[in-house]
Design a protein around this motif. Structure first.
Motif, PDB file in Angstrom:
ATOM      1  N   ILE A  16       7.626 -12.679 -19.535  1.00 22.70           N
ATOM      2  CA  ILE A  16       7.746 -11.495 -18.690  1.00 22.70           C
ATOM      3  C   ILE A  16       6.990 -11.721 -17.387  1.00 22.70           C
ATOM      4  CG2 ILE A  16       7.243  -9.032 -18.531  1.00 22.70           C
ATOM      5  CD1 ILE A  16       7.318  -9.072 -21.688  1.00 22.70           C
ATOM      6  N   CYS A  17       7.664 -11.450 -16.279  1.00 22.68           N
ATOM      7  CA  CYS A  17       7.061 -11.545 -14.951  1.00 22.68           C
ATOM      8  C   CYS A  17       6.825 -10.120 -14.446  1.00 22.68           C
ATOM      9  CB  CYS A  17       7.990 -12.308 -14.017  1.00 22.68           C
ATOM     10  SG  CYS A  17       7.328 -12.548 -12.362  1.00 22.68           S
ATOM     11  N   THR A  18       5.558  -9.759 -14.213  1.00 26.64           N
ATOM     12  CA  THR A  18       5.199  -8.399 -13.810  1.00 26.64           C
ATOM     13  C   THR A  18       4.413  -8.436 -12.510  1.00 26.64           C
ATOM     14  OG1 THR A  18       5.057  -7.711 -16.128  1.00 26.64           O
ATOM     15  CG2 THR A  18       3.996  -6.281 -14.519  1.00 26.64           C
ATOM     16  N   GLY A  19       4.658  -7.453 -11.659  1.00 26.73           N
ATOM     17  CA  GLY A  19       3.887  -7.360 -10.431  1.00 26.73           C
ATOM     18  C   GLY A  19       3.782  -5.934  -9.930  1.00 26.73           C
ATOM     19  N   ILE A  20       2.718  -5.671  -9.207  1.00 26.81           N
ATOM     20  CA  ILE A  20       2.555  -4.420  -8.474  1.00 26.81           C
ATOM     21  C   ILE A  20       2.779  -4.780  -7.012  1.00 26.81           C
ATOM     22  CG2 ILE A  20       0.984  -2.550  -7.835  1.00 26.81           C
ATOM     23  CD1 ILE A  20      -0.463  -2.976 -10.490  1.00 26.81           C
ATOM     24  N   THR A  21       3.807  -4.183  -6.408  1.00 22.38           N
ATOM     25  CA  THR A  21       4.218  -4.603  -5.074  1.00 22.38           C
ATOM     26  C   THR A  21       4.292  -3.424  -4.106  1.00 22.38           C
ATOM     27  OG1 THR A  21       6.612  -4.264  -5.262  1.00 22.38           O
ATOM     28  CG2 THR A  21       5.721  -6.304  -6.190  1.00 22.38           C
ATOM     29  N   SER A  22       4.351  -3.774  -2.841  1.00 19.27           N
ATOM     30  CA  SER A  22       4.706  -2.802  -1.820  1.00 19.27           C
ATOM     31  C   SER A  22       6.209  -2.541  -1.943  1.00 19.27           C
ATOM     32  CB  SER A  22       4.377  -3.351  -0.433  1.00 19.27           C
ATOM     33  OG  SER A  22       5.115  -4.531  -0.188  1.00 19.27           O
ATOM     34  N   LEU A  23       6.691  -1.501  -1.289  1.00 23.32           N
ATOM     35  CA  LEU A  23       8.115  -1.197  -1.338  1.00 23.32           C
ATOM     36  C   LEU A  23       8.945  -2.350  -0.771  1.00 23.32           C
ATOM     37  CD1 LEU A  23      10.263   0.869  -2.074  1.00 23.32           C
ATOM     38  CD2 LEU A  23       9.995   1.861   0.203  1.00 23.32           C
ATOM     39  N   ASP A  24       8.360  -3.103   0.179  1.00 24.35           N
ATOM     40  CA  ASP A  24       9.080  -4.234   0.749  1.00 24.35           C
ATOM     41  C   ASP A  24       8.836  -5.544  -0.007  1.00 24.35           C
ATOM     42  OD1 ASP A  24       6.505  -4.002   1.823  1.00 24.35           O
ATOM     43  OD2 ASP A  24       7.056  -4.697   3.812  1.00 24.35           O
ATOM     44  N   GLY A  25       8.255  -5.467  -1.211  1.00 28.74           N
ATOM     45  CA  GLY A  25       8.251  -6.600  -2.131  1.00 28.74           C
ATOM     46  C   GLY A  25       7.074  -7.555  -2.062  1.00 28.74           C
ATOM     47  N   PHE A  26       5.941  -7.120  -1.493  1.00 28.18           N
ATOM     48  CA  PHE A  26       4.791  -8.015  -1.361  1.00 28.18           C
ATOM     49  C   PHE A  26       3.675  -7.624  -2.327  1.00 28.18           C
ATOM     50  CE2 PHE A  26       7.027  -8.114   2.668  1.00 28.18           C
ATOM     51  CZ  PHE A  26       7.235  -9.478   2.812  1.00 28.18           C
ATOM     52  N   ILE A  27       3.004  -8.641  -2.894  1.00 26.80           N
ATOM     53  CA  ILE A  27       1.869  -8.386  -3.779  1.00 26.80           C
ATOM     54  C   ILE A  27       0.553  -8.399  -3.018  1.00 26.80           C
ATOM     55  CG2 ILE A  27       2.997  -9.172  -5.897  1.00 26.80           C
ATOM     56  CD1 ILE A  27       1.497 -11.864  -5.522  1.00 26.80           C
ATOM     57  N   ALA A  28       0.562  -8.961  -1.823  1.00 28.04           N
ATOM     58  CA  ALA A  28      -0.591  -8.952  -0.915  1.00 28.04           C
ATOM     59  C   ALA A  28      -0.042  -8.905   0.501  1.00 28.04           C
ATOM     60  CB  ALA A  28      -1.462 -10.190  -1.115  1.00 28.04           C
ATOM     61  N   ASP A  29      -0.784  -8.269   1.406  1.00 30.60           N
ATOM     62  CA  ASP A  29      -0.314  -8.202   2.792  1.00 30.60           C
ATOM     63  C   ASP A  29      -0.644  -9.493   3.538  1.00 30.60           C
ATOM     64  OD1 ASP A  29      -3.029  -8.017   3.609  1.00 30.60           O
ATOM     65  OD2 ASP A  29      -2.940  -5.849   3.812  1.00 30.60           O
ATOM     66  N   GLU A  30      -0.387  -9.520   4.829  1.00 34.36           N
ATOM     67  CA  GLU A  30      -0.575 -10.756   5.602  1.00 34.36           C
ATOM     68  C   GLU A  30      -2.033 -11.188   5.693  1.00 34.36           C
ATOM     69  OE1 GLU A  30       3.143 -11.011   8.597  1.00 34.36           O
ATOM     70  OE2 GLU A  30       1.726  -9.374   9.008  1.00 34.36           O
ATOM     71  N   GLN A  31      -2.971 -10.267   5.468  1.00 37.23           N
ATOM     72  CA  GLN A  31      -4.392 -10.613   5.460  1.00 37.23           C
ATOM     73  C   GLN A  31      -4.888 -10.946   4.051  1.00 37.23           C
ATOM     74  OE1 GLN A  31      -3.290  -7.711   7.274  1.00 37.23           O
ATOM     75  NE2 GLN A  31      -3.109  -9.177   8.945  1.00 37.23           N
ATOM     76  N   GLY A  32      -3.973 -10.949   3.079  1.00 33.05           N
ATOM     77  CA  GLY A  32      -4.346 -11.249   1.698  1.00 33.05           C
ATOM     78  C   GLY A  32      -4.883 -10.049   0.941  1.00 33.05           C
ATOM     79  N   ARG A  33      -4.853  -8.883   1.545  1.00 29.75           N
ATOM     80  CA  ARG A  33      -5.374  -7.668   0.889  1.00 29.75           C
ATOM     81  C   ARG A  33      -4.316  -7.066  -0.033  1.00 29.75           C
ATOM     82  NH1 ARG A  33      -6.787  -6.146   6.383  1.00 29.75           N
ATOM     83  NH2 ARG A  33      -5.083  -4.672   6.114  1.00 29.75           N
ATOM     84  N   PHE A  34      -4.799  -6.470  -1.098  1.00 29.14           N
ATOM     85  CA  PHE A  34      -3.914  -5.765  -2.027  1.00 29.14           C
ATOM     86  C   PHE A  34      -4.553  -4.468  -2.492  1.00 29.14           C
ATOM     87  CE2 PHE A  34      -6.251  -9.166  -4.066  1.00 29.14           C
ATOM     88  CZ  PHE A  34      -6.921  -8.521  -5.097  1.00 29.14           C
TER      89      PHE A  34
END
Length: 186
Positions: free
Chosen positions: A5-23
């Motif tokens: 199983i592959c699980t993630g918490i993402t932004s609506l646009d599909g990212f697990i971390a933003d461009e600065q690496g923050r989540f």
């Protein structure tokens, strides 16, 4: 036989971390965290890339930290009770219990692990997930969509992977998050 199983918490646009690496924008509410915990109960083994492992190491001692919510304490217990395999070319040893380090992802070894497992297996980290998807090993995709658009960063799902999915569960939460669970068609 266990499922991968592959699980993630993402932004609506599909990212697990933003461009600065923050989540920090993806921190689950108590309601979402309790739901995640229930999904994690059947997991017996976590397959992790090094970066995700370094983030998740927090849970090894989270139960000793003040101010942990009931859902966080429950997750810490679940984390400590699972086996962990970390794929890394740089780590020489793991700093958590029930953890071993492997240098390379060998699809046949994961197929055998799935066949022998009496509990499910999770795969986390986009680089590691890419290997599992390419080898046709992923049985389910679970995503928690956070009500935020971050515009770029680390994508949850690997690029250049194509598969069809069947929606088998969905859930809405009071904080605006949405859970989607898909079976991967093989």
């Amino acid at each position: 036989m266990g499922r991968l199983i592959c699980t993630g918490i993402t932004s609506l646009d599909g990212f697990i971390a933003d461009e600065q690496g923050r989540f920090d924008w993806s921190t689950p509410s108590e309601e979402v965290h309790a739901f995640v915990n229930d999904l994690e109960r059947p997991i017996g083994t976590h397959l992790l890339g090094r970066r995700l492992y370094e983030v998740m190491r927090f849970w090894e001692n989270a139960h000793t930290r003040p101010g942990m919510s009931p859902a966080m304490l429950d997750f810490a217990t679940l984390w400590r009770a699972t086996d962990k395999i970390v794929y890394s070319t740089t780590l020489t040893s793991a700093g958590t219990e029930r953890t071993r380090v492997e240098r390379t992802f060998v699809p046949e070894e994961i197929r055998n692990l799935k066949l022998a497992a009496d509990r499910d297996i999770s795969v986390g980290g986009p680089d590691l997930a890419r290997h599992a998807f390419r080898a046709g090993l992923v049985d389910e995709v679970r995503v928690f969509l956070s009500p935020v658009v971050v515009g770029g960063g680390t994508a949850f799902l690997p690029e250049r992977i194509r598969c069809t999915l069947d929606l088998i569960e969905d859930e809405r939460f009071t904080n605006g998050a949405v859970f989607l669970r898909y079976r991967v068609n093989t």
